[in-house]
Design a protein around this motif. Structure first.
Motif, short mmCIF file in Angstrom:
data_model
loop_
_atom_site.label_atom_id
_atom_site.label_comp_id
_atom_site.label_asym_id
_atom_site.label_seq_id
_atom_site.Cartn_x
_atom_site.Cartn_y
_atom_site.Cartn_z
N TRP A 1 0.85 -1.19 0.00
CA TRP A 1 0.00 0.00 0.00
C TRP A 1 0.88 1.23 0.00
CZ3 TRP A 1 -1.67 2.83 4.87
CH2 TRP A 1 -2.51 3.92 4.55
N ALA A 2 0.68 2.09 -0.98
CA ALA A 2 1.45 3.32 -1.07
C ALA A 2 0.51 4.51 -1.08
CB ALA A 2 2.30 3.33 -2.34
N VAL A 3 0.92 5.57 -0.39
CA VAL A 3 0.25 6.87 -0.46
C VAL A 3 1.18 7.78 -1.26
CG1 VAL A 3 -0.81 8.74 0.83
CG2 VAL A 3 -0.68 6.45 1.85
N PHE A 4 0.70 8.30 -2.39
CA PHE A 4 1.61 9.05 -3.25
C PHE A 4 0.94 10.29 -3.82
CE2 PHE A 4 -0.75 6.72 -6.42
CZ PHE A 4 -0.73 7.53 -7.55
N ALA A 5 1.76 11.23 -4.21
CA ALA A 5 1.35 12.38 -5.01
C ALA A 5 2.25 12.41 -6.24
CB ALA A 5 1.46 13.67 -4.22
N ASP A 6 1.87 13.22 -7.22
CA ASP A 6 2.63 13.28 -8.47
C ASP A 6 2.42 14.63 -9.11
OD1 ASP A 6 0.58 12.85 -10.98
OD2 ASP A 6 -0.17 11.92 -9.14
#
Length: 267
Positions: free
Chosen positions: A192-197
């Motif tokens: 599980w990853a929490v990411f922004a881009d």
């Protein structure tokens, strides 16, 4: 049927199931409140009947007959000592009419969530904006576990900083450039990853979730940003989603997966 047709069919089915899940009677759109006991020392929670108190490892609820609270499906009066609800909302022990009251605990603090099938957000929901499937955003990744699990403090959507457990790094290449994400490891081994881009806060929500399958023995897993997910707080303000940890804001523009809620109709 070709491999491409299989992929597109699977993606369509995934999106349809996801839409049905979030709009279900007790899906995230039904959450109307998360009430922290620490904010209400008098034991009265907004919009909820009964008296609530913190007794260390248990949450204590005292209710009268006219409170209309059900416990395990039966009308309840008196005092009950409760622990966090571990399962789906539909399995929550407490209810008031059609509403379900979910008991949770975070970092020693107790809260009660109120899920209402009649929530306005469910009636206003049209759908989720999702990008057309793009194979360029589905790549092979390699997971490297940390020698010891780590916990980092990150901001949450409710303005509170909390610990986020991390189990390793997921490395992958997009458009010839290498990237890594710090990821958590779920109980079934999935990631599980929490990411922004580069699209976050512009053409997509301010951050998103990614849930790759459990890596194989060599640490290999598929990193498919076409299945990027909006976090629960995109559907209701009362969720406490964690923000991306340090290093999880990608320079790439991930123009894939769920991007935002569709425009809501006004009634």
């Amino acid at each position: 049927m070709s491999t491409t047709e299989d992929t597109l069919r699977d993606f369509k089915e995934w999106h349809e199931l996801r839409t049905a899940t979030v709009s279900a009677p007790y899906g995230p759109l039904a959450l109307t409140g998360t009430h922290w006991l620490a904010d209400h020392p008098d034991g009265t929670l907004p919009g909820l009947p009964g008296h609530w108190s913190d007794d260390g490892d248990e949450l204590v609820l005292t209710a009268a007959a006219d409170d209309g609270i059900a416990l395990d499906g039966r009308p309840f009066t008196g005092t009950a000592r409760l622990t966090p609800d571990p399962g789906p909302v539909t399995a929550a022990r407490l209810g008031v009419g059609e509403r379900r009251l979910v008991v949770l605990r975070r970092e020693g603090l107790w809260a009660v969530r109120d899920f209402d099938p009649d929530a306005a957000a469910r009636g206003d929901f049209i759908g989720i904006d999702v990008s057309t499937y793009d194979p360029a955003f589905a790549v092979e990744g390699r997971f490297t576990p940390y020698e010891q699990d780590r916990t980092v403090r990150v901001g949450n959507a409710d303005g509170v900083e909390r610990g986020l457990g991390l189990g390793g790094e997921l490395a992958f290449t997009l458009a010839g450039k290498e990237h890594t994400l710090q990821v958590s490891v779920e109980g079934d081994g999935s990631l599980w990853a929490v990411f922004a881009d580069g699209t976050s806060g512009a053409s997509s929500y301010r951050f998103r979730f990614l849930r790759p399958a459990a890596p194989d023995e060599q640490g290999r897993t598929r990193v498919d940003f076409n299945r990027s997910l909006l976090p629960p707080c995109a559907f209701a303000d009362h969720f406490i989603c964690p923000f991306p940890p340090p290093g999880n804001t990608l320079t790439a523009e991930i123009a894939a997966g769920e991007r935002n809620l569709s425009s809501r109709r006004h009634v």
